[in-house]
Design an enzyme around this catalytic site. Sequence first.
Site, PDB file in Angstrom:
ATOM      1  N   SER A 135      14.357   8.099 -29.498  1.00  0.00           N
ATOM      2  CA  SER A 135      14.147   6.649 -29.401  1.00  0.00           C
ATOM      3  C   SER A 135      13.172   6.160 -30.460  1.00  0.00           C
ATOM      4  O   SER A 135      12.838   4.992 -30.490  1.00  0.00           O
ATOM      5  CB  SER A 135      13.629   6.280 -28.011  1.00  0.00           C
ATOM      6  OG  SER A 135      12.431   6.962 -27.755  1.00  0.00           O
TER       7      SER A 135
ATOM      8  N   GLU B 102      21.950   2.246 -31.732  1.00  0.00           N
ATOM      9  CA  GLU B 102      21.426   2.185 -33.097  1.00  0.00           C
ATOM     10  C   GLU B 102      21.865   3.447 -33.847  1.00  0.00           C
ATOM     11  O   GLU B 102      21.750   4.555 -33.322  1.00  0.00           O
ATOM     12  CB  GLU B 102      19.890   2.110 -33.072  1.00  0.00           C
ATOM     13  CG  GLU B 102      19.394   0.776 -32.557  1.00  0.00           C
ATOM     14  CD  GLU B 102      17.882   0.704 -32.412  1.00  0.00           C
ATOM     15  OE1 GLU B 102      17.305  -0.321 -32.797  1.00  0.00           O
ATOM     16  OE2 GLU B 102      17.273   1.667 -31.904  1.00  0.00           O
TER      17      GLU B 102
ATOM     18  N   ASN C 157      13.429  -1.117 -30.255  1.00  0.00           N
ATOM     19  CA  ASN C 157      12.157  -0.741 -29.621  1.00  0.00           C
ATOM     20  C   ASN C 157      10.964  -1.228 -30.424  1.00  0.00           C
ATOM     21  O   ASN C 157       9.925  -1.574 -29.858  1.00  0.00           O
ATOM     22  CB  ASN C 157      12.075   0.782 -29.427  1.00  0.00           C
ATOM     23  CG  ASN C 157      12.774   1.228 -28.149  1.00  0.00           C
ATOM     24  OD1 ASN C 157      13.053   0.413 -27.276  1.00  0.00           O
ATOM     25  ND2 ASN C 157      13.073   2.506 -28.045  1.00  0.00           N
TER      26      ASN C 157
ATOM     27  N   HIS D 255      20.989   6.280 -31.313  1.00  0.00           N
ATOM     28  CA  HIS D 255      20.075   5.935 -30.223  1.00  0.00           C
ATOM     29  C   HIS D 255      20.753   5.034 -29.194  1.00  0.00           C
ATOM     30  O   HIS D 255      20.967   3.846 -29.423  1.00  0.00           O
ATOM     31  CB  HIS D 255      18.826   5.248 -30.803  1.00  0.00           C
ATOM     32  CG  HIS D 255      17.831   4.857 -29.766  1.00  0.00           C
ATOM     33  ND1 HIS D 255      17.012   3.757 -29.885  1.00  0.00           N
ATOM     34  CD2 HIS D 255      17.539   5.401 -28.557  1.00  0.00           C
ATOM     35  CE1 HIS D 255      16.257   3.652 -28.795  1.00  0.00           C
ATOM     36  NE2 HIS D 255      16.569   4.634 -27.980  1.00  0.00           N
TER      37      HIS D 255
END
Length: 795
Positions: free
Chosen positions: A123, A158, A197, A146
């Site tokens: 992540s 992603e 994120n 991801h």
Amino acid sequence: MSNFIVRKVAVLGAGVMGAQIAAHCVNAKVPVVLFDLPAKEGAKNGIVLRAIEGLKKLSPAPLGNKDDAACIEVANYDDNLELLKGCDLIIEAIAERMDWKHDLYKKVAPFIAPNAIFASNTSGLSITALSEGFSDELKARFCGVHFFNPPRYMHLVELIPTATTRPEILDQLEGFLVTTLGKGVVRAKDTPNFIANRVGVFSMMATIHEAEKFGLSCDVVDDLTGSKLGRAKSGTFRTADVVGLDTMGHVIKTMQDTLPDDPFAAIYKTPEVLTKLVAAGALGQKTGAGFYKKVGREVQRLDFATGQYVAGGGKADDLVARILKEKDPAKRMKALHDSTNPQAQFLWAIFRDAFHYIAVHLEAVADNARDIDFAMRWGFGQKLGPFETWQAAGWHQVANWVKEDIDAGKALCSVPLPAWVFDGRNGVHGADGSWSPARKANVARSTLPVYLRQRFRAPVLGEAGVDGTTAGITVFEDDSVRIWHEDDGVLILSLKTKMHVIGAGVIAGLSKAIAEAEQHYKGLVIWSADAAEGGAFSAGADLQSMLPLFMSGGVKAIEPEVAKLQQAFQAMKYANVPVVAAVAGLALGGGCELALHAAKRVALIESYIGLVEVGVGLIPAGGGLKEAAVRTAAEAKGNDLLQFLKNNFMNPATAAVSKSALEARQMGFLKPDDVIVFNPYELLHVAKVEARAMHDAGYRPPLQRLIPVAGRYAIGTIMMQLVNMRDGGFISAHDFKLGQMIATVVSGGDVDQGSLVSEQWLLDLERKAFMELLNHPKTQERIMGMMQTGKPVRN
């Protein structure tokens, strides 16, 4: 271009994410082998076996059909590495520790097939650093992939290349992720925490910081930053609880360790409240306490000052709630910016912080502004991405306000907005694509072949694009329906009513569309423009529109309308061109019946299908029970009808709704040859392909046949069970009456077992029972209760 076929996937790591990625591969009929460490005690594959058992209990369910858990192959790193040689895609999903990942890579690298793609589901760790020690040949086939949690439901994946990843590897993987697994792919640069994120966790940190500054409690913040802002309804603190405070702490630490020179670095400091909660083992939802704690039926919130849990339920001030209801985004932002109310000032501050951050970091983290907006929409549940929000609120005005706050020392740091913000532009999305600071130009959408399947791609505010509500050539349009085509031989019927409920206008529109399709087209597809954005296929009959009719003419006035609905659905079933229902989201009651009468269904995996009329004290009367009797006869193939009737009775009697299209197939609402699609943006394409293929194969409607029914013998057997349930207090007297009526219709009425009846006979039984119930005071109570509260009344 050569085909990239994924024959089998290996997932390394049977933790929460690894197991759910494996589950979603199985949903998509992709064979998968799930690896973990050998267990120290008991069965060697015990860790993986326990993880697979866990999948069956998780909510929301990672598996579309729980039975498919058995299709996940189990393996451990000691005995089964040879299995990797048969895998075309290997996804590593172990804990976020660079040293552990490197140790595992050394172990598996010799077994990776020469053409397989190797990817890490990290992540936020550096993909380039993860690939250190690989041969050049393996480096060329390695990238980051991801998924977001939960992987079945979150649209975002992603894709992160390194400088040495071969471009065609990424193109192949993107095609697989988009069509087979149904994902929205955003390509991210190899920077800490990638795009979603990086921006999402910064936004959460800034929100916590500003909440502290303005003295707001977590429940008030969540009410302000949830659905009122067009974001996930869990808001900020509840989202952190769902994600896990330990996971959030880890992502924050990655930012602290890897971004010391970031101008916003001061905000990456772990909040003291988070440190204390994690130290106390209060990790959020998974441990039962975090920023919130459930005590009995009450949800309590953490009091930041005392560290104790207190009564929650705090809401936005009325003034701020009114501002947030303003439809014009420019007026809304201005009202927040100008207001002296602390909650409004807090909201302006979190918008300003987000706009400041994305403008400063766009060039470093993403190729263009569209990728940041999609990452936040698909990964964090925002209706509009941050750049779209800024652009909609008036680019120049907002940019000047942000600059004023930076100059006045009110912003989170003093770094100025980049020069391109003030170069005369009106935003970052335009007719020719989205702004890329690195390329100093707008960048158009990806032209990979997979996107040719998406007639109406996910829209970006301000970008030129076709829209399913206005595209094509309109044949007929009113308030209820639009009938249109794109000059490709297939007519499309789109419903325009709220939740696509079915009233007189939709019934008339359906009849018009069938007549038009029979005259001039190869087929008819029922598809609505918001199918990809979480809209309903149809939430059922429009009870509200029947009310005036009921008030003026009573039950008698309703019966002709029910007959019209039945006949419209029958006309669709026996139309001389194939009618394909493109189902996505809710297909309830009359919406389910609409789908059942199509020649074929193409359903999105996230389709929730059921005959739910008992919730309003009625029974299905649009042919849903008639079709249950038809299905029973087909399944029984001359055997005892009663055995096969059970499911087809229980589904409507209990208002059972499928939790996925895969489950709908098990329940009989979808046929074995109906098609299940994983990407909502591909639904229309696949439905049209099916309609044309059926026409080209010489489609003829089914012949009208008599149906063998189970008769009074089945009614008697079902009634005995219903009596036990009523007398045991499991169902009310009115539920008993509903059950009796459903049993009567699906069994074909008071006839001998094995009697042959027509479809019209069954429709007449349905309609008669429906009319009798409509006159019943208990049913009227249920209908009024549902219309007033939206919840079923149990009486």
